[in-house]
Design an enzyme around this catalytic site. Structure first.
Site, PDB file in Angstrom:
ATOM      1  N   CYS A 299       6.912  -3.890  15.907  1.00 32.85           N
ATOM      2  CA  CYS A 299       6.631  -2.802  16.860  1.00 32.85           C
ATOM      3  C   CYS A 299       5.208  -2.996  17.370  1.00 32.85           C
ATOM      4  O   CYS A 299       4.293  -3.264  16.592  1.00 32.85           O
ATOM      5  CB  CYS A 299       6.760  -1.433  16.183  1.00 32.85           C
TER       6      CYS A 299
ATOM      7  N   CYS B 273       2.127  -0.993  15.869  1.00 35.55           N
ATOM      8  CA  CYS B 273       2.015  -0.847  14.410  1.00 35.55           C
ATOM      9  C   CYS B 273       1.340  -2.061  13.766  1.00 35.55           C
ATOM     10  O   CYS B 273       1.702  -3.205  14.057  1.00 35.55           O
ATOM     11  CB  CYS B 273       3.408  -0.658  13.820  1.00 35.55           C
TER      12      CYS B 273
ATOM     13  N   GLU C  29       0.825  -1.203   0.000  1.00 37.77           N
ATOM     14  CA  GLU C  29       0.000   0.000   0.000  1.00 37.77           C
ATOM     15  C   GLU C  29       0.865   1.261   0.000  1.00 37.77           C
ATOM     16  O   GLU C  29       1.958   1.278   0.552  1.00 37.77           O
ATOM     17  CB  GLU C  29      -0.896   0.020   1.249  1.00 37.77           C
TER      18      GLU C  29
ATOM     19  N   CYS D 210       6.646  -6.288   7.481  1.00 36.61           N
ATOM     20  CA  CYS D 210       7.775  -5.715   8.215  1.00 36.61           C
ATOM     21  C   CYS D 210       8.249  -6.717   9.260  1.00 36.61           C
ATOM     22  O   CYS D 210       7.431  -7.349   9.921  1.00 36.61           O
ATOM     23  CB  CYS D 210       7.340  -4.414   8.899  1.00 36.61           C
TER      24      CYS D 210
ATOM     25  N   CYS E  43      -0.888   6.503   9.801  1.00 37.34           N
ATOM     26  CA  CYS E  43       0.398   5.914  10.202  1.00 37.34           C
ATOM     27  C   CYS E  43       0.194   4.627  10.969  1.00 37.34           C
ATOM     28  O   CYS E  43      -0.583   4.583  11.919  1.00 37.34           O
ATOM     29  CB  CYS E  43       1.133   6.841  11.168  1.00 37.34           C
TER      30      CYS E  43
HETATM   31  N1  SAH Z   1       9.870   1.474   9.857  1.00 39.15           N
HETATM   32  C1  SAH Z   1       9.892   2.886   9.721  1.00 39.15           C
HETATM   33  C2  SAH Z   1       8.840   3.450   8.774  1.00 39.15           C
HETATM   34  C3  SAH Z   1       7.440   2.931   8.906  1.00 39.15           C
HETATM   35  S1  SAH Z   1       6.485   3.493  10.274  1.00 39.15           S
HETATM   36  C4  SAH Z   1       9.823   3.530  11.098  1.00 39.15           C
HETATM   37  O1  SAH Z   1       9.670   2.802  12.080  1.00 39.15           O
HETATM   38  O2  SAH Z   1       9.970   4.732  11.218  1.00 39.15           O
HETATM   39  C5  SAH Z   1       6.146   5.165   9.914  1.00 39.15           C
HETATM   40  C6  SAH Z   1       5.707   5.969  11.143  1.00 39.15           C
HETATM   41  O3  SAH Z   1       4.410   5.574  11.595  1.00 39.15           O
HETATM   42  C7  SAH Z   1       6.638   5.771  12.313  1.00 39.15           C
HETATM   43  O4  SAH Z   1       6.947   6.961  12.960  1.00 39.15           O
HETATM   44  C8  SAH Z   1       5.834   4.874  13.193  1.00 39.15           C
HETATM   45  O5  SAH Z   1       6.297   4.911  14.483  1.00 39.15           O
HETATM   46  C9  SAH Z   1       4.442   5.429  12.989  1.00 39.15           C
HETATM   47  N2  SAH Z   1       3.375   4.538  13.461  1.00 39.15           N
HETATM   48  C10 SAH Z   1       3.360   3.203  13.448  1.00 39.15           C
HETATM   49  N3  SAH Z   1       2.235   2.726  14.013  1.00 39.15           N
HETATM   50  C11 SAH Z   1       1.509   3.788  14.391  1.00 39.15           C
HETATM   51  C12 SAH Z   1       0.223   3.957  15.023  1.00 39.15           C
HETATM   52  N4  SAH Z   1      -0.536   2.909  15.363  1.00 39.15           N
HETATM   53  N5  SAH Z   1      -0.219   5.208  15.250  1.00 39.15           N
HETATM   54  C13 SAH Z   1       0.527   6.272  14.886  1.00 39.15           C
HETATM   55  N6  SAH Z   1       1.717   6.185  14.275  1.00 39.15           N
HETATM   56  C14 SAH Z   1       2.217   4.959  14.032  1.00 39.15           C
END
Ligand code: SAH
Length: 367
Positions: free
Chosen positions: A127, A130, A103, A123, A352
């Site tokens: 995390c 996420c 996406e 990924c 995000c």
């Molecule tokens: N792997 C990279 C890029 C992908 S995540 C990274 O970790 O930065 C892109 C952004 O979205 C990151 O700042 C991540 O922390 C944020 N993100 C992930 N899950 C989220 C959520 N549930 N709510 C808000 N932001 C989120």
């Protein structure tokens, strides 16, 4: 006759994703003039062509030879799009040539349109906040597949052209370092010509040695670190990768990055109730921000309800709106630059951390 020309179409090279140098080398390898590399570079990445016939300054015989020798010009197929009536955010679902789904998201803003692209299918980082992590890791995207997310979305947008690209979609760009760097090199060509793109930001969960490599690569892109906590133990709980590359190690790498590139780092900070929005979190964050050129991007936590999380993920709650506001104001009172990324696209699960795909299904789990 060269071996590639003997017929069999197994492993034909796919030129999309080749950098300028790689294209020139390719033409040398097939006994053509190196300047053809430049021509093809422009057709692929500036004119965004779909077929060799469109390459007007390339002789017909060479065009025919190339369509014999090389694989498809497009590395992605657009499957569906979904737009948010509230914000205009648009999510694109693509399929790779080997059948994986990814996406990308277009975020329209008043002065600029931002494209959020993916660098991996799924990924491996897991995390806890996420959604992408929960679909597991399938593969790295090629530079061509990274670029084509731009190609298809920019062509779809007509005059509303893309100004910023953020590497914040699915995946960890620095775990797909080589292909990410190649895609940056391709976009950078556009940047240096002052053509269309204004800014590129690579966001990472913190792969310290690769941050150093990127700093030393000569690529002048903005870097964002997903910080989310200044405490090692809390960060490790939220982001298991912190066990391998600690925050301390990452901050060391980032200091190097800011010096080498003379840029300000962005710390991304999702506000999670009771986890990183307490007084002690604030104090540590202020200390960190005073120690290097940076700004903070506060992100309200986007719900994971659509993927039905379990364990620690299921316990995470967004900080209350008033808490976010107070936290942001207190940071600003300390003269720290703070932007708040209010949710864009939550209604279409394009915000995000909400990107997740169930293989062999086009839609989200709950839709
Ligand atoms: N792997 C990279 C890029 C992908 S995540 C990274 O970790 O930065 C892109 C952004 O979205 C990151 O700042 C991540 O922390 C944020 N993100 C992930 N899950 C989220 C959520 N549930 N709510 C808000 N932001 C989120």
């Amino acid at each position: 006759m060269k071996s590639e020309e003997k017929g069999g179409n197994d492993k034909k090279p796919i030129l999309k994703g080749y950098t300028l140098k790689e294209l020139k080398d390719y033409f040398s390898s097939i006994d053509e003039k190196r300047f053809r590399g430049e021509q093809i570079f422009n057709w692929l990445y500036s004119h965004l062509i779909d077929s060799y016939e469109e390459m007007q300054n390339v002789p017909k015989t060479l065009r025919e030879r190339l369509s014999e020798l090389t694989g498809p010009l497009n590395t992605l197929k657009l499957v569906t799009t979904k737009s948010s009536p509230q914000t205009g955010t648009k999510k694109y679902l693509f399929e790779t040539l080997d059948g994986h789904k990814i996406e990308s998201v277009i975020i329209p803003e008043i002065k600029r349109t931002t494209l959020c692209i993916s660098t991996q299918v799924g990924c491996p980082l897991d995390c806890k906040f996420c959604a992408t992590g929960l679909m597991g890791y399938k593969k790295n995207l090629s530079a061509g597949e990274i670029f084509d997310q731009y190609k298809f979305t920019v062509k779809d947008l007509e005059e509303n052209s893309i100004k910023n690209i953020v590497y914040m979609g699915m995946g960890e760009p620095l775990l797909n370092y080589d292909e990410t760097l190649k895609s940056l090199e391709i976009f950078a060509n556009d940047l240096t010509k002052g053509a269309k793109l204004k800014r590129i930001t690579v966001s990472t969960a913190g792969i310290a040695p690769k941050i150093v490599e990127l700093a030393d690569s000569g690529m002048r892109v903005k870097l964002a670190l997903s910080l989310h906590s200044c405490f090692e133990d809390i960060r490790s709980k939220l982001m298991p990768i912190n066990e391998k590359y600690s925050l301390k190690e990452n901050l060391h790498a980032i200091r190097h990055y800011t010096k080498q590139t003379r840029t300000r780092i962005t710390f991304e900070y999702i506000m999670i109730s009771g986890i990183n929005d307490r007084e002690e979190d604030f104090i540590e964050l202020v200390k960190l921000c005073k120690s290097m050129p940076c700004k903070i991007n506060v992100i309200p936590f986007n719900s994971l309800a659509h993927i039905k999380p379990s364990g620690f993920s299921a316990e995470l709650r967004p900080s209350p709106f008033e808490r976010v506001e107070a936290f942001v104001q207190a940071l600003r009172d300390q003269n720290i630059i703070v932007t708040v990324r209010y949710t864009q696209g939550e209604d279409i699960a394009a915000a995000c951390g909400q990107l997740a795909i169930v293989e062999n299904e086009d839609e989200k789990i709950n839709s």
